[in-house]
Design a protein around this motif. Sequence first.
Motif, PDB file in Angstrom:
ATOM      1  N   GLN A 145       2.898 -44.552  -2.377  1.00  0.00           N
ATOM      2  CA  GLN A 145       3.416 -45.412  -3.442  1.00  0.00           C
ATOM      3  C   GLN A 145       2.661 -46.743  -3.476  1.00  0.00           C
ATOM      4  N   ARG A 148      -0.552 -46.571  -5.156  1.00  0.00           N
ATOM      5  CA  ARG A 148      -0.436 -46.153  -6.557  1.00  0.00           C
ATOM      6  C   ARG A 148      -0.887 -44.709  -6.794  1.00  0.00           C
ATOM      7  N   ARG A 151       4.795 -42.623  -7.842  1.00  0.00           N
ATOM      8  CA  ARG A 151       5.827 -43.633  -8.072  1.00  0.00           C
ATOM      9  C   ARG A 151       7.161 -42.911  -8.175  1.00  0.00           C
ATOM     10  N   TYR A 163       9.550 -38.131  -7.301  1.00  0.00           N
ATOM     11  CA  TYR A 163       8.261 -38.798  -7.415  1.00  0.00           C
ATOM     12  C   TYR A 163       7.424 -38.131  -8.491  1.00  0.00           C
ATOM     13  N   GLU A 166       1.174 -41.163 -10.144  1.00  0.00           N
ATOM     14  CA  GLU A 166       0.824 -42.442 -10.768  1.00  0.00           C
ATOM     15  C   GLU A 166      -0.573 -42.255 -11.308  1.00  0.00           C
TER      16      GLU A 166
END
Length: 170
Positions: A145, A148, A151, A163, A166
């Motif tokens: 996370q 990146r 997320r 999740y 990203e």
Amino acid sequence: MSKVIATVQREGSYALEVSEVSRPAPPSELMDAIVRLEMRTERFHMEVLDSLHRSEQAWSRILDALGCRPGAEPQADKRELRLRTEDLFAQWKSRLSITEDVWAVAVYILPTLAEAGRVGHSLDTLAHRTGLSPQRVHACLRFLQNHRCIRQQGVTDNGHPVYVAELPPA
């Protein structure tokens, strides 16, 4: 005095007769101030309700713009659905220099992310599948996370985090 003694002997107590006490009328200035205060309070309540209504409309427009509504399943990013596992591996590998335990978590969640666009496994499930402790799995997910790669987007019905990948801007 004899009337008091006779009443106490007959009834066991004596009380004075209640007389009507005339209450003075409040001054007109006080009444005017009370009326003004009530009117001001009513206006304040109307302003608060109007403000809450405008706020609710603004939040509704924000939810519409984001494409989600409370209780509704958010729409998956079309870029996420086009990704393949190899593309995610390549993207993450080009950006990160990570340890084997993070790769173990990544290898387990990437196929689901690429196929379904989201993953919502419990820490215990991920720990069991990867051979890591739940605390270490949590640390690996935090690492992904923070860099990146993924997320969090809500939680499952069981309370496990969901999740999504990203993605870099299109």
